[in-house]
Scaffold this active site. Structure first.
Site, PDB file in Angstrom:
ATOM      1  N   GLY A 182      13.018  -1.079 -29.213  1.00 17.85           N
ATOM      2  CA  GLY A 182      12.779  -2.485 -29.541  1.00 17.85           C
ATOM      3  C   GLY A 182      11.547  -3.021 -28.837  1.00 17.85           C
ATOM      4  NE  ARG A 201      20.554   1.157 -33.663  1.00 19.58           N
ATOM      5  CZ  ARG A 201      20.853   0.229 -34.540  1.00 19.58           C
ATOM      6  NH1 ARG A 201      22.112  -0.002 -34.850  1.00 19.58           N
ATOM      7  NH2 ARG A 201      19.906  -0.473 -35.127  1.00 19.58           N
ATOM      8  CB  SER A 248      19.979 -14.663 -24.997  1.00 20.31           C
ATOM      9  OG  SER A 248      19.385 -15.575 -25.885  1.00 20.31           O
ATOM     10  CD  GLU A 300      20.061 -18.774 -29.965  1.00 19.42           C
ATOM     11  OE1 GLU A 300      19.057 -19.443 -30.237  1.00 19.42           O
ATOM     12  OE2 GLU A 300      21.175 -19.008 -30.454  1.00 19.42           O
ATOM     13  CE1 TYR A 340      21.419 -11.640 -29.539  1.00 20.67           C
ATOM     14  CE2 TYR A 340      20.972 -13.931 -29.020  1.00 20.67           C
ATOM     15  CZ  TYR A 340      20.727 -12.580 -28.811  1.00 20.67           C
ATOM     16  OH  TYR A 340      19.801 -12.197 -27.874  1.00 20.67           O
ATOM     17  N   PRO A 381      23.736 -22.067 -39.959  1.00 24.59           N
ATOM     18  CG  PRO A 381      25.555 -20.742 -40.542  1.00 24.59           C
ATOM     19  CD  PRO A 381      24.137 -20.649 -40.081  1.00 24.59           C
TER      20      PRO A 381
END
Ligand code: NAP
Ligand code: GDD
Length: 338
Positions: free
Chosen positions: A11, A34, A133, A135, A156, A286
């Protein structure tokens, strides 16, 4: 030689962290990858092309955060001194479409890894970094710091909050050297193409080069504290070098709207975003996180960390990179037609 194990090495952050650790000559870097039907290693390919004194210190292992036995096996094989848990289904919008998968990989995946670390920690000391995070703050009013109560607004964010508390609990319950870095948004030319900064810089430069006519976006009023990923991986490492495990906020302390991001990205290629940007609810969420603005004072005071790239420098770096990509693509398509 210290051994570091990185989940999520393919990543954005994993690639910068691997690069950073390999540049220090005292690290062997092990990355977890992966299995997928096609290889997805563009962000780290260049590291294998480096001088053998560097590339010989980089090793990849197949495993998955959803698969506890694979994590235990890699842990036993590598016996790392430091574990950086960066692997995640990291897209907030997608987490509304795949909440169970996101919870499994982001939440339980961290717990699976912590268990493997706890087991190894019985025979040798292991230091653990968790990629938490901003978030998690969700609708908490800005500025957000270590004393701000969390109010997650997406599957998340809920999964990250679970992982954050598990990390703290492993520190308190088992004495594990476990740190949680609460990182605000950080970007780079290696940022995934569906995150808003990269979408803006790719869109502006492709429109400039005539490869795309418009850019369809969601909520332009959201504000984020955007930093450079290269600066942020340094903070991760500093946390694990400190003499005591702890939690830190990593941010720039400045916030900008998505609209300001578009304005800047388009103006850097001589365009006005208002002529090209359209709205579609497809890209809204949402429940939205309206404003993120971090207080990084503890990371600055305790770790001596500070960001080196500001918002303008970051977006300029990304635009320059993506303009080069767009020019090459235009040249290749013109060449094919002639
Ligand atoms: P990213 O570019 O999306 O990379 C995510 C990495 O996780 C990829 O290497 C991916 O592998 C791997 N991964 C996904 N599912 C996995 C699984 N089931 N098992 C093992 N690995 C898996 O994310 P990033 O921006 O580098 O972020 C790194 C971490 O920091 C993530 O945990 C993210 O949630 C967190 N974070 C990011 C930011 C930010 O602004 N970038 C801010 C705060 C926290 P593939 O390549 O195979 O997909
Ligand atoms: N992705 C995206 N695409 N976002 C858009 C768009 C669009 O077309 N239009 C507006 N936005 C808004 C989103 O609604 C959000 O408010 C903001 O732009 C940033 O979106 P992202 O770049 O997708 O990032 P994020 O803030 O949701 O999540 C990122 O940062 C978190 C840290 O705060 C991810 O990297 C997470 O993994 C990370 O934890």
């Amino acid at each position: 030689m210290k051994r570091a194990l990185i989940t999520g090495i393919t990543g954005q952050d994993g690639s910068y962290l691997a690069e950073f650790l390999l540049a220090r000559t005292d690290y062997e870097v092990h990355g977890l990858v992966r299995r997928s039907s096609s290889l997805n290693r563009q962000r780290i390919d260049h590291l294998f092309a480096l001088d053998r004194s560097v590339s010989d210190r980089l090793h990849l292992h197949y495993a998955d955060l959803a698969d506890a036995s694979s994590l235990a096996m890699v842990m036993e094989l590598v016996r790392p001194d430091e574990v950086y848990n960066l692997g995640a289904q990291s897209h907030v919008r997608v987490s509304f479409d795949q909440p169970l998968y996101t919870a499994d990989v982001v939440g339980l995946g961290t717990l699976r890894l912590l268990e493997a670390v706890r087991h190894l920690n019985r025979s040798q000391p292991v230091r653990f970094y968790q990629a938490s995070s901003s978030e998690m703050y969700g609708s908490a009013p800005p500025p957000q710091g270590l004393d701000t109560p969390f109010h997650p607004r997406s599957p998340y964010a809920c999964a990250k909050l679970y992982a954050h508390w598990q990390t703290i609990n492993y520190r308190e319950a088992y004495g594990l050297f476990a740190c949680s870095g609460i990182l605000f948004n950080h970007e780079s030319p290696r940022r995934g193409e569906s995150f808003v900064t990269r979408k803006a810089t790719l869109g502006a430069t492709r429109i400039k080069e005539g490869l795309q006519k418009k850019l369809v976006m969601g909520n332009l009023d959201a504000r984020r504290d955007w930093g450079f990923a290269g600066d942020y991986v340094r903070a991760m490492w500093l946390m694990l070098q400190h003499d005591k495990p702890d939690d830190y906020v990593v941010a720039t302390g400045q916030t900008f709207s998505v609209r300001a991001l578009l304005e800047l990205a388009f103006s850097l290629v001589g365009l006005d975003y208002q002529d090209f940007v359209e709205f579609d609810t497809r890209y809204t969420r949402p429940s939205e996180v309206d404003v993120l603005l971090g207080d990084p004072s503890k990371a600055m005071n305790v770790l001596g960390w500070k960001p080196e790239v500001d918002f303008r420098g970051l977006i300029t770096m990304m635009v320059e990179h993506d303009l080069e990509l767009a020019r090459r693509e235009r040249f290749a398509s013109t060449y094919r037609q002639t």
